[in-house]
Design an enzyme around this catalytic site. Structure first.
Site, PDB file in Angstrom:
ATOM      1  N   LYS A 180       0.822  -1.209   0.000  1.00 36.03           N
ATOM      2  CA  LYS A 180       0.000   0.000   0.000  1.00 36.03           C
ATOM      3  C   LYS A 180       0.856   1.259   0.000  1.00 36.03           C
ATOM      4  CE  LYS A 180      -4.376  -1.877   1.437  1.00 36.03           C
ATOM      5  NZ  LYS A 180      -5.466  -1.953   2.435  1.00 36.03           N
ATOM      6  N   ARG A 185      -3.595 -10.091   4.867  1.00 38.34           N
ATOM      7  CA  ARG A 185      -4.010 -10.168   3.461  1.00 38.34           C
ATOM      8  C   ARG A 185      -2.823  -9.697   2.620  1.00 38.34           C
ATOM      9  NH1 ARG A 185      -6.706  -6.837  -0.299  1.00 38.34           N
ATOM     10  NH2 ARG A 185      -8.190  -7.969  -1.629  1.00 38.34           N
TER      11      ARG A 185
END
Length: 402
Positions: A345, A379
């Protein structure tokens, strides 16, 4: 009444024989009732706040006002040993004005000491505690922030799924709509066109294996996509909107019997990164997730079918994301398994000044920090590496062989 109780800090030491030896603690040492804890309680009226404060002090603890959060009434910070909180529980049972708040404090402390042991599936259970769970990301989109377009065709997506199975993913999360910052929604028809062939192939692939295959999750905000995925045999729903985009999602989750991941988000993917602001980050995230849990409960969804996700990158600045990783353990007060999705991210890229294709080490560090903080599921795009990190974290945190 929901008082949004959060256990902010604890001085508990693990009461395990190897740890006693490593730390030089006496054989009879127990953390338990002597452990120091700090608990934040919101949504109190003036009278109950004053009474709860007096009862905590009389029980041998401390109490101080913690300011106000807009819409959350008076806020108290209570501190004390486990024994002090036990005394508070007993005293509050005789005081109707603070009985519900004290009960919620007890539930939050219990959640800390006795975390959930499983996630209930439609058939069977997914055990927690035996080791961290790794959810592999399978985006079948042309525009996802990291791997958009790589697995756009069903054949390529299934090749990637085989790799994830070989790399020992516990769950494979299939998504057909990008939710990167600035993205726009796709139609129901287009999302079904993208995900249904991949789900069908993945479930067939899993069915041909002798050993149990990974669970299959559908990453969607649309109730109809979730319904059709469940009809095919999917095991889980992952809704990044926390059930805020499609009002039919709670009913579909209840009807299908699938567990659901509810994620915190501020706004919508298209606009969520336009100057997101928080007064009290973790309490606001917790309050949102509690509200979503209550909505699911009203729809008939059992608590052991709910997983919570604080939503790294979804309506958060870099500082917010880093703070979530520092304080993820606060969400254990919710009493539900915690999922963290940090992989590749932008806050990692910002902190390290690296493009998306060079964020592996940062992603693994974030995942290790999340597991150390109390996360149950990570995840990840890079399954093999995430599994290895998760196993070492488990060996350290749970006590590996000497």
């Amino acid at each position: 009444m929901n008082h949004n109780v959060l256990v902010l800090a604890t001085a508990a030491l693990p009461d395990r024989r190897p740890e006693r030896a490593h730390l030089g603690l006496p054989p009879g040492h127990r953390a338990g009732a002597g452990t120091l804890r700090f608990v934040r309680v919101e949504s109190l009226r003036a009278g109950p706040a004053a009474l709860l404060s007096r009862l905590m002090i009389r029980s041998g603890g401390t109490s101080s006002p913690a300011g106000r959060r807009r819409g959350a009434g008076r806020v108290l910070l209570l501190g004390g040993s486990g024994r002090a909180f036990e005394h508070l529980q007993r005293a509050a049972r005789r005081r109707p004005a603070v009985r519900s708040a004290a009960a919620e404090i007890g539930e939050a402390l219990t959640s800390l000491d006795a975390p959930p042991r499983w996630i209930a599936l439609r058939r069977g259970r997914l055990a927690l505690g035996a080791g961290p769970i790794v959810m592999g990301i399978l985006n079948v989109t042309p525009d996802s922030f990291s791997d958009g377009g790589r697995f756009r065709s069903p054949a390529r997506a299934l090749d990637q799924a085989r790799r994830m199975i070989d790399e020992e993913a516990d769950i494979i999360d299939v998504g057909g709509e990008s939710t990167r910052p600035g993205s726009t929604p796709v139609s129901l028809r287009e999302e079904l066109r993208r995900v249904m062939p991949v789900l069908e192939g993945l479930l067939r692939l899993r069915g041909r294996r002798r050993a149990p295959g990974p669970l299959v999750s559908i990453d969607t905000t649309k109730a109809e996509v979730a319904r059709r995925a469940a009809e095919l045999g999917a095991d889980m729903v992952n809704d990044i909107s926390g059930l805020t985009i499609d009002a039919a999602m709670p009913a579909v989750v209840a009807e299908t019997g699938l567990p659901v991941v509810i994620q915190h988000i501020r706004g919508r993917p298209r606009t969520m990164q336009r100057s997101p602001r928080y007064g009290h980050l973790m309490p606001e995230i917790a309050a949102f997730l509690r509200g979503r849990m209550a909505l699911l409960a009203r729809a008939g969804v059992r608590p052991d079918r709910i997983v919570v996700d604080p939503g790294l990158g979804f309506g958060k600045r870099r500082a917010h994301n880093l703070a979530i990783l520092r304080h993820v353990g606060v969400l254990r007060s919710l009493g539900r398994p915690i999922l963290i999705g940090a992989s590749r991210k932008s806050f990692i890229g910002g902190a390290l000044e690296l493009p998306v294709e060079e964020r592996l080490e940062g992603s693994l560090a974030a995942e290790a920090l999340a597991l150390a903080g109390g996360a149950d599921i990570i995840r990840a795009h890079d399954v093999r590496q995430a599994v290895r990190v998760a196993r070492l974290c488990h060996a350290v945190l749970r006590g590996g062989a000497s």
